[in-house]
Enzyme design. Structure first.
Site, PDB file in Angstrom:
ATOM      1  N   LYS A  41       5.834  19.576  16.201  1.00 19.42           N
ATOM      2  CA  LYS A  41       4.917  19.199  15.128  1.00 19.42           C
ATOM      3  C   LYS A  41       3.568  19.891  15.275  1.00 19.42           C
ATOM      4  O   LYS A  41       2.620  19.558  14.578  1.00 19.42           O
ATOM      5  CB  LYS A  41       4.739  17.673  15.117  1.00 19.42           C
ATOM      6  N   ARG A  86      19.508  11.430  29.900  1.00 21.14           N
ATOM      7  CA  ARG A  86      18.395  10.563  29.548  1.00 21.14           C
ATOM      8  C   ARG A  86      18.806   9.103  29.518  1.00 21.14           C
ATOM      9  O   ARG A  86      19.844   8.740  28.966  1.00 21.14           O
ATOM     10  CB  ARG A  86      17.854  10.978  28.186  1.00 21.14           C
ATOM     11  N   PRO A  96       3.875  14.185   8.219  1.00 18.26           N
ATOM     12  CA  PRO A  96       4.342  15.404   8.867  1.00 18.26           C
ATOM     13  C   PRO A  96       5.346  15.242   9.997  1.00 18.26           C
ATOM     14  O   PRO A  96       5.067  14.653  11.030  1.00 18.26           O
ATOM     15  CB  PRO A  96       3.056  16.050   9.400  1.00 18.26           C
ATOM     16  N   GLU A  97       6.512  15.805   9.785  1.00 17.74           N
ATOM     17  CA  GLU A  97       7.487  16.047  10.830  1.00 17.74           C
ATOM     18  C   GLU A  97       7.736  17.549  10.803  1.00 17.74           C
ATOM     19  O   GLU A  97       7.068  18.270  10.057  1.00 17.74           O
ATOM     20  CB  GLU A  97       8.788  15.274  10.547  1.00 17.74           C
ATOM     21  N   ARG A 143       9.783   1.737  16.409  1.00 19.77           N
ATOM     22  CA  ARG A 143       9.510   2.270  15.082  1.00 19.77           C
ATOM     23  C   ARG A 143      10.381   1.566  14.056  1.00 19.77           C
ATOM     24  O   ARG A 143      11.504   1.154  14.350  1.00 19.77           O
ATOM     25  CB  ARG A 143       9.803   3.782  15.039  1.00 19.77           C
ATOM     26  N   ARG A 197      -6.234   9.708   7.919  1.00 23.38           N
ATOM     27  CA  ARG A 197      -6.411   8.783   9.044  1.00 23.38           C
ATOM     28  C   ARG A 197      -6.994   9.402  10.306  1.00 23.38           C
ATOM     29  O   ARG A 197      -7.366   8.656  11.214  1.00 23.38           O
ATOM     30  CB  ARG A 197      -5.069   8.114   9.364  1.00 23.38           C
TER      31      ARG A 197
END
Length: 259
Positions: A59, A150, A2-3, A248, A111
DNA sequence: GCATATGTTATGAA
DNA sequence: TTTCATAACATATG
């Protein structure tokens, strides 16, 4: 899985399956997915409530009812499915909501990395307070600020949910590839043009992924080649590179995505 | 046994 | 204060 696009799909599943219907029965089959609420209270507070139209932020899925709000987060393996109550349970069906003689909404998750929360008015703010603006409706200027203000890498800026909510690992790689930006670039050092391409390609990618119901593994997309052995770039044919960026697994084209 | 997996978060370090 | 890397969470698959 899921995104943002997947959660958007779950939102339509929820609304078409349970929207406007009353919860007849809640069954918590695995308390491990409940957060901050006992199974008994979870049942007690939701049974008899009517599902209103749901919302999504990043999400997170917010299932509004005429009582408390049910908040759902799907972690990596969660999903929402609409079944008939008599359909065989899947081993990963953790919570079921019977909303009619013919309808049962099921939270299915292998999970159990995330799960379900129950929230009154202010609890919603508290739980979602740290989320950045949603990637599907952020404006060009705000997006620009997220990158320029950022520190650190651009991929990290895209997938940090407190900066921008909704993008995950696959979408981030797809957007960076389309915009031809190296995922390891520093966010604050991108050119105005690169930031413009990232915004435009983010909008395009998110829109078509939402239409597809997930990040589609099309052969014209980078995502369609993630699992290939000896994967090559669908744009230039160069061998794709993989490595870790921002903690990631990351796939990119060293030819198209220049530093 | 090892490594991998689309997510988040606590922790310690830079 | 921010950002990074790492491990942890729970489970399955190769």
């Amino acid at each position: 899985m899921p995104e943002l696009p997947d959660v958007e799909t779950f939102r339509t599943v929820l609304d078409s399956c349970a929207g406007g219907r009353t919860v007849q029965r809640v069954e918590v089959r695995d308390t491990g997915v409940l957060h901050g609420v006992s199974a008994a209270r979870f049942r007690r507070e939701l049974e008899g409530c009517r599902f209103a139209e749901s919302e999504r932020h990043g999400k997170w899925l917010l299932a509004r009812t005429d009582g408390p709000t049910l908040l759902l987060h799907f972690g990596m393996t969660g999903q929402l499915v609409c079944c008939r109550p008599d359909e065989n349970l899947h081993p990963h069906d953790r919570v079921t909501f019977t909303v009619g003689d013919d309808r049962q909404l099921r939270y299915r998750d292998q999970r159990k990395l995330k799960g379900l929360w129950l929230a009154g008015g202010e609890d919603v703010e508290r739980l979602l307070g740290s989320q950045g603006p949603d990637a599907a409706d952020i404006g060009r200027n705000d997006f620009d600020l997220l990158l320029t203000q950022r520190g650190g890498g651009v991929k990290s800026a895209l997938i940090d949910q407190s900066n921008l909510a909704g993008l995950g690992n696959l979408l981030a790689d797809e957007i960076l590839w389309r915009a031809r930006v190296d995922p390891a670039r520093e966010a604050g050092r991108l050119t105005k043009e690169e930031r413009g391409r990232l915004y435009t390609d983010m909008r395009r990618t998110v829109r078509s992924a939402v239409r597809a119901g997930r990040v589609p593994p099309r052969k014209t997309w980078l995502t369609g080649h993630r699992d290939d052995t000896d994967a090559t770039c669908p744009r230039c044919g160069e061998k794709l590179r993989r490595g870790r960026v921002s903690g990631r697994s990351t796939v990119w084209c060293p030819h198209c995505q220049t530093g």
